[in-house]
Write an enzyme that holds these catalytic residues in place. Sequence first.
Site, mmCIF file in Angstrom:
data_model
loop_
_atom_site.group_PDB
_atom_site.id
_atom_site.type_symbol
_atom_site.label_atom_id
_atom_site.label_comp_id
_atom_site.label_asym_id
_atom_site.label_seq_id
_atom_site.Cartn_x
_atom_site.Cartn_y
_atom_site.Cartn_z
ATOM 1 C CD GLN A 1 -25.831 11.108 -11.142
ATOM 2 O OE1 GLN A 1 -25.992 12.126 -11.630
ATOM 3 N NE2 GLN A 1 -25.572 10.776 -9.955
ATOM 4 C CG HIS A 2 -29.343 7.224 -10.763
ATOM 5 N ND1 HIS A 2 -29.016 7.560 -9.347
ATOM 6 C CD2 HIS A 2 -29.748 8.383 -11.335
ATOM 7 C CE1 HIS A 2 -29.254 8.883 -9.225
ATOM 8 N NE2 HIS A 2 -29.562 9.220 -10.404
ATOM 9 C CG ASP B 1 -24.461 11.748 -16.546
ATOM 10 O OD1 ASP B 1 -24.696 11.882 -15.442
ATOM 11 O OD2 ASP B 1 -25.340 11.464 -17.418
HETATM 12 O O1 LIG Z 1 -30.251 10.239 -13.334
HETATM 13 C C1 LIG Z 1 -29.682 11.139 -13.772
HETATM 14 C C2 LIG Z 1 -29.246 11.997 -12.657
HETATM 15 O O2 LIG Z 1 -29.670 11.820 -11.457
HETATM 16 C C3 LIG Z 1 -29.533 11.397 -15.120
HETATM 17 O O3 LIG Z 1 -28.617 12.561 -15.402
HETATM 18 C C4 LIG Z 1 -28.559 10.371 -15.657
HETATM 19 O O4 LIG Z 1 -27.173 10.591 -15.223
HETATM 20 C C5 LIG Z 1 -28.572 10.438 -17.252
HETATM 21 O O5 LIG Z 1 -27.920 11.485 -17.922
HETATM 22 P P1 LIG Z 1 -27.831 11.636 -19.466
HETATM 23 O O6 LIG Z 1 -27.484 10.376 -20.074
HETATM 24 O O7 LIG Z 1 -29.181 12.286 -19.837
HETATM 25 O O8 LIG Z 1 -26.782 12.972 -19.649
#
Ligand SMILES: O=C(CO)[C@@H](O)[C@H](O)COP(=O)(O)O
Length: 502
Positions: free
Chosen positions: A71-72, A259
């Site tokens: 995300q983000h 994700d």
């Molecule tokens: O920043 C967040 C949720 O707000 C993280 O969950 C990212 O989405 C990264 O996820 P992974 O790569 O660790 O699964």
Amino acid sequence: MPLVAGVDSSTQSCKVVVRDAETGALLRQGRAPHPDGTEVDPEAWWQALRSAVDAAGGLADVAAVSVAGQQHGMVCLDSTGRVVRPALLWNDTRSADAAADLIAEAGGGEAGSRSWAEAAGSVPVASFTVTKLRWLARHEPEHAARVAAVCLPHDWLTWRLAGAPGLDALSTDRSDASGTGYWTPRTGEYRLDLLEQAFGRRLGVPAVLGPAEVAGHLAPSVLAGPGGSPVASTGTAVGEGTTPAPSGRAVLLGPGAGDNAAAALGVGAGPGDVVVSIGTSGTVFAVSDAPAADPGGAVAGFADATGRFLPLVCTLNAARVLDAAAAMLGVGLDELSDLALAAPPGADGLVLVPYLEGERTPVRPRATGALHGLTLHTATPAHLARAAVEGMLCALADGLDALIAQGARAERIVLVGGGARSAAVRRIAPQVFARPVVVPPPGEYVADGAARQAAWVALGGATPPAWAVTDAEEYAAEPVPVVRERYAAARGLIMDRSDATP
Ligand SMILES: O=C(CO)[C@@H](O)[C@H](O)COP(=O)(O)O
Ligand SMILES: Nc1ncnc2c1ncn2[C@@H]1O[C@H](COP(=O)(O)OP(=O)(O)O)[C@@H](O)[C@H]1O
């Protein structure tokens, strides 16, 4: 038997699964690594996606594909669709001051935080796209001047799969839009005034699609199997290959998801479930019928991938704490697990505060990690291994408390992510969480959730297809409250990184 594909473009790698749309049976899978670092050229994700698709036997025989992703991350595009600068990822903390400034501009303190929680569902921290836009405007004005549109990693990959058919074709879904800081989960509307406040002017943003809405069609250039057609070149401009598949059969693209929302779909999370995911990030989240708006900032009020909501707590330090501990001890991850289980609960008072990447929850972007309670007795590999597992889990247990304080019912804790492959994590988690944990078989639940969304898109219907739930193992243990008590005493005793610390 229609087939569908799901993609997880996560922080460390890209994973692809191909499943039967009706039963969910796994037929093929592939993966490819991503580069390290908190700033990444999106082209690297595209190349990894292509490799993972090839490893999974190609997409020529699938009916639909959905992409889930970290995300983000801020992906900035110019008016021709070229990437303006490498993407800043969710775990890049350089925009921490921008986050503080945006809260101050909304009134500061509790009033500022409440204003953001109501407007965007979450109080912004450095992870959120809106703070990265502010950072770009202030620190790289020459790049900022070229930006025509901003999107997220999964939005950009879906768009590339469609052949990059023009900025107007960019799309996203509710779950990822809710992590930007300029979209309101409660109303389902963009707040472009907040984007403008952060960046200084408005930008093109992706259309936010419904949970099973078609985002487009797969471009022919990505249909080939192993060793297939050449990959589009870096910085592909708009309009490359938008015609349907050579067979005339159009492969549908789903809206995709963040994700964590995809993981909720992948494990079939329902009412009363809390999912704890131990990947690069540590996340604790629940599917909810009501939007969250936590002015305290610990719980992000995200949307989910089914039309509901996904209150979520995220830490910056999870599986990589174990990687780091293993590297410090010069052992592999399995040996680290054996060592951790050889030490007593509480590691005889050795506490590891795991802020190796700074921290997001609590907001400590410049923090470093710390070890407390070192004595001649606790200075052993086993004690350090145990302290690493316990410290990482204590940070997630704090997240669980925050989620429950916002109304989540934690009737079942479901443990997923790479870190759940550690026997020590599985066995120590119930001691720290003071609840049993349920661990589904090792798998790629984010990619599975994306595949389930693709099946929903391909098959239609009001809800995603009911795929068989695989057997999960339950781990139960006596709670050991002293572990969290000592962690609570230690977590504030940390040093910020010095200017010399990378
Ligand atoms: O920043 C967040 C949720 O707000 C993280 O969950 C990212 O989405 C990264 O996820 P992974 O790569 O660790 O699964
Ligand atoms: N047996 C294991 N024990 C502990 N950690 C593991 C194990 N297997 C994989 N991991 C860790 O899981 C992480 C990757 O998990 P994953 O959920 O794929 O992360 P992400 O989605 O953030 O890329 C890596 O840091 C890796 O070291």
